[in-house]
Write a protein that holds these residues in place. Sequence first.
Motif, PDB file in Angstrom:
ATOM      1  N   ILE A   1       2.481  -1.207  -3.983  1.00 51.09           N
ATOM      2  CA  ILE A   1       1.293  -0.744  -4.707  1.00 51.09           C
ATOM      3  C   ILE A   1       0.107  -0.695  -3.757  1.00 51.09           C
ATOM      4  N   GLU A   2      -0.804   0.245  -4.006  1.00 56.76           N
ATOM      5  CA  GLU A   2      -2.076   0.290  -3.299  1.00 56.76           C
ATOM      6  C   GLU A   2      -3.137  -0.345  -4.190  1.00 56.76           C
ATOM      7  N   VAL A   3      -3.961  -1.187  -3.576  1.00 56.83           N
ATOM      8  CA  VAL A   3      -4.927  -1.969  -4.341  1.00 56.83           C
ATOM      9  C   VAL A   3      -6.317  -1.818  -3.743  1.00 56.83           C
ATOM     10  N   ASP A   4      -7.294  -1.701  -4.608  1.00 56.10           N
ATOM     11  CA  ASP A   4      -8.700  -1.706  -4.197  1.00 56.10           C
ATOM     12  C   ASP A   4      -9.453  -2.624  -5.145  1.00 56.10           C
ATOM     13  N   ASP A   5     -10.054  -3.662  -4.586  1.00 52.38           N
ATOM     14  CA  ASP A   5     -10.795  -4.624  -5.396  1.00 52.38           C
ATOM     15  C   ASP A   5      -9.909  -5.206  -6.496  1.00 52.38           C
ATOM     16  N   GLU A   6      -8.678  -5.569  -6.110  1.00 54.46           N
ATOM     17  CA  GLU A   6      -7.688  -6.195  -6.988  1.00 54.46           C
ATOM     18  C   GLU A   6      -7.244  -5.300  -8.147  1.00 54.46           C
ATOM     19  N   LEU A   7      -7.473  -4.002  -8.035  1.00 58.91           N
ATOM     20  CA  LEU A   7      -7.000  -3.055  -9.040  1.00 58.91           C
ATOM     21  C   LEU A   7      -6.055  -2.058  -8.380  1.00 58.91           C
ATOM     22  N   ILE A   8      -4.952  -1.728  -9.065  1.00 61.40           N
ATOM     23  CA  ILE A   8      -3.995  -0.767  -8.529  1.00 61.40           C
ATOM     24  C   ILE A   8      -4.607   0.627  -8.529  1.00 61.40           C
ATOM     25  N   THR A   9      -4.555   1.261  -7.361  1.00 62.50           N
ATOM     26  CA  THR A   9      -5.058   2.629  -7.249  1.00 62.50           C
ATOM     27  C   THR A   9      -3.938   3.644  -7.112  1.00 62.50           C
ATOM     28  N   ASP A  10      -2.751   3.191  -6.677  1.00 61.11           N
ATOM     29  CA  ASP A  10      -1.630   4.117  -6.539  1.00 61.11           C
ATOM     30  C   ASP A  10      -0.341   3.319  -6.426  1.00 61.11           C
ATOM     31  N   VAL A  11       0.753   3.945  -6.885  1.00 64.11           N
ATOM     32  CA  VAL A  11       2.095   3.375  -6.724  1.00 64.11           C
ATOM     33  C   VAL A  11       2.945   4.446  -6.050  1.00 64.11           C
ATOM     34  N   PRO A  12       3.063   4.408  -4.710  1.00 62.97           N
ATOM     35  CA  PRO A  12       3.828   5.433  -4.006  1.00 62.97           C
ATOM     36  C   PRO A  12       5.288   5.439  -4.433  1.00 62.97           C
ATOM     37  N   THR A  13       5.922   6.588  -4.304  1.00 58.48           N
ATOM     38  CA  THR A  13       7.341   6.719  -4.638  1.00 58.48           C
ATOM     39  C   THR A  13       8.168   5.882  -3.680  1.00 58.48           C
ATOM     40  N   ARG A  14       8.902   4.935  -4.216  1.00 58.79           N
ATOM     41  CA  ARG A  14       9.594   3.960  -3.375  1.00 58.79           C
ATOM     42  C   ARG A  14      10.668   4.590  -2.501  1.00 58.79           C
ATOM     43  N   SER A  15      11.313   5.655  -2.988  1.00 56.40           N
ATOM     44  CA  SER A  15      12.410   6.265  -2.231  1.00 56.40           C
ATOM     45  C   SER A  15      11.940   6.822  -0.891  1.00 56.40           C
ATOM     46  N   ARG A  16      10.651   7.071  -0.744  1.00 57.08           N
ATOM     47  CA  ARG A  16      10.121   7.621   0.499  1.00 57.08           C
ATOM     48  C   ARG A  16       9.550   6.531   1.411  1.00 57.08           C
ATOM     49  N   LEU A  17       9.532   5.303   0.941  1.00 55.02           N
ATOM     50  CA  LEU A  17       8.936   4.221   1.711  1.00 55.02           C
ATOM     51  C   LEU A  17       9.985   3.469   2.524  1.00 55.02           C
ATOM     52  N   ARG A  18       9.570   3.005   3.686  1.00 50.29           N
ATOM     53  CA  ARG A  18      10.421   2.194   4.553  1.00 50.29           C
ATOM     54  C   ARG A  18       9.603   1.015   5.067  1.00 50.29           C
ATOM     55  N   ARG A  19      10.309  -0.049   5.398  1.00 50.11           N
ATOM     56  CA  ARG A  19       9.682  -1.216   6.012  1.00 50.11           C
ATOM     57  C   ARG A  19       9.967  -1.172   7.504  1.00 50.11           C
ATOM     58  N   GLY A  20       8.905  -1.094   8.291  1.00 50.83           N
ATOM     59  CA  GLY A  20       9.058  -0.947   9.731  1.00 50.83           C
ATOM     60  C   GLY A  20       9.523  -2.229  10.403  1.00 50.83           C
TER      61      GLY A  20
END
Length: 491
Positions: free
Chosen positions: A157-176
């Motif tokens: 999740i993306e957070v700004d001031d402890e509020l969720i601003t976006d939830v990127p599509t997990r299938s496109r995310l990787r952990r480096g």
Amino acid sequence: MPDITASRPKPAPATRTVAVVLAGGSGQRIGLATPKQLLKIAGKTILEHTLTVFEQAQGVDEVIVMMNPGFVADAQNIVDRAGLAKVTQVIPGGTSRNATTQLALDALAHLPAETTNVLFHDAVRPMLSQRVIDDCVTALDTFEAVDVAIPSSDTIIEVDDELITDVPTRSRLRRGQTPQAFRLATIRDAYTRAWEDPDFEATDDCSVVLRYSPGVPIHVVAGEEQNMKVTQPVDIFIADKLFQLATSSTPEFSEDDYARELAGKTVVVFGGSYGIGAGVADLAELHGARVFRYSRSATRTNVANPDDVAGALEQAHSATGRVDYVVNTAGVLRIGRLDQTDPAEVEDTLRVNYLAPVNIARAAFPYLRQTGGQLLLYTSSSYTRGRAEYSLYSSTKAATVNLTQALADEWSADGVRINCINPERTQTPMRTKAFGEEPAGSLLSSDQVARTSVDVLLSDLTGHVVDVRRESPALSPAGARAQEKEREGAK
């Protein structure tokens, strides 16, 4: 977002590959006074484990260590003591990841940029596999920049001031992960451009290429979960357990290897009259070792008696002038409630199952130090969790594991190795006496455990708990459930 199709990958000429091990961390995040890369896991520092991986990598020609400035001498001592021939330089790192990378690039300035590959790897990722290294080096034949990543099992999740601003599509995310691999000309050019930016700051090197050389495609190689980074206190515990699991597939030696490595060696086996101990003794003797077998039944040797243990080792040394391997398979298995166990049985169990390994370790050490030898102990699958009516057995086996890991650390500077075999339920006279006859095929054979034991003796492992299983750890879900059910019973 840059158009990665704008520039096609370029074939690479013949290259020299240099691994840069980034060991500049301070250990402050896990509350340590010394850098975490100097912590010991499974008998060696994390740094030595990591450097050994690259030492063994066929595709790596040279290794440079970028060390925390206050501990350069410590790292050099590790390199010298371990005989890591590929390490050509141990030099101070910078105050940031980017500064450290630039110092490494400066150290590589004498190499031709067009025919040199460089792999940057975190020193605190000691469980890097040869497969990942090979894939990175191979990918550099086609691509100029390569990252290593694994799928994200968690929702990000993306957070700004402890509020969720976006939830990127997990299938496109990787952990480096690392290593991150580059042709030297590519990473050098990206850093030259980056330092011209007054706001330059990056946490890894692929992001530098992505931002400052946007026309360069960055290929992604599949990483592995076990290629973890030791960052938090719990990571130390997890890494230690992963090292134990990793050794479930120990080096396997051929008959010729056995003959070459065992010829002229002296092997002392306590509990060598039957079962696993007899199997180890037979296999070593068959391939040219001088084997001395001791047991209560055959030689009236009581492993719980320090004088008996000392006398046995002295006898073997006097006869051959050396003791290379000491193996202790002696043990007792008594089942029952602790409050209903006779005090004499309690004492005997503790003496045989725990004090005996302690006595043997104390007596064997001077001999093994002379030969650079190894002590091999045995635990049980019950060591991981105490079970009702197995309280004495499982707790003494857990103590044996801790003894193994502690002595691996204590003895490392003396060149003495110690390991512990953890077989699944095994067909031995001790087990038959406790449980009676069991279905054919449901137990390991003692010969199988003996062969793995000899493989471990001939390996350079130390501080490991080596699992011996009837099936590969890579099981189907049904197989995994069946295996877990089997583990509910002690051997």
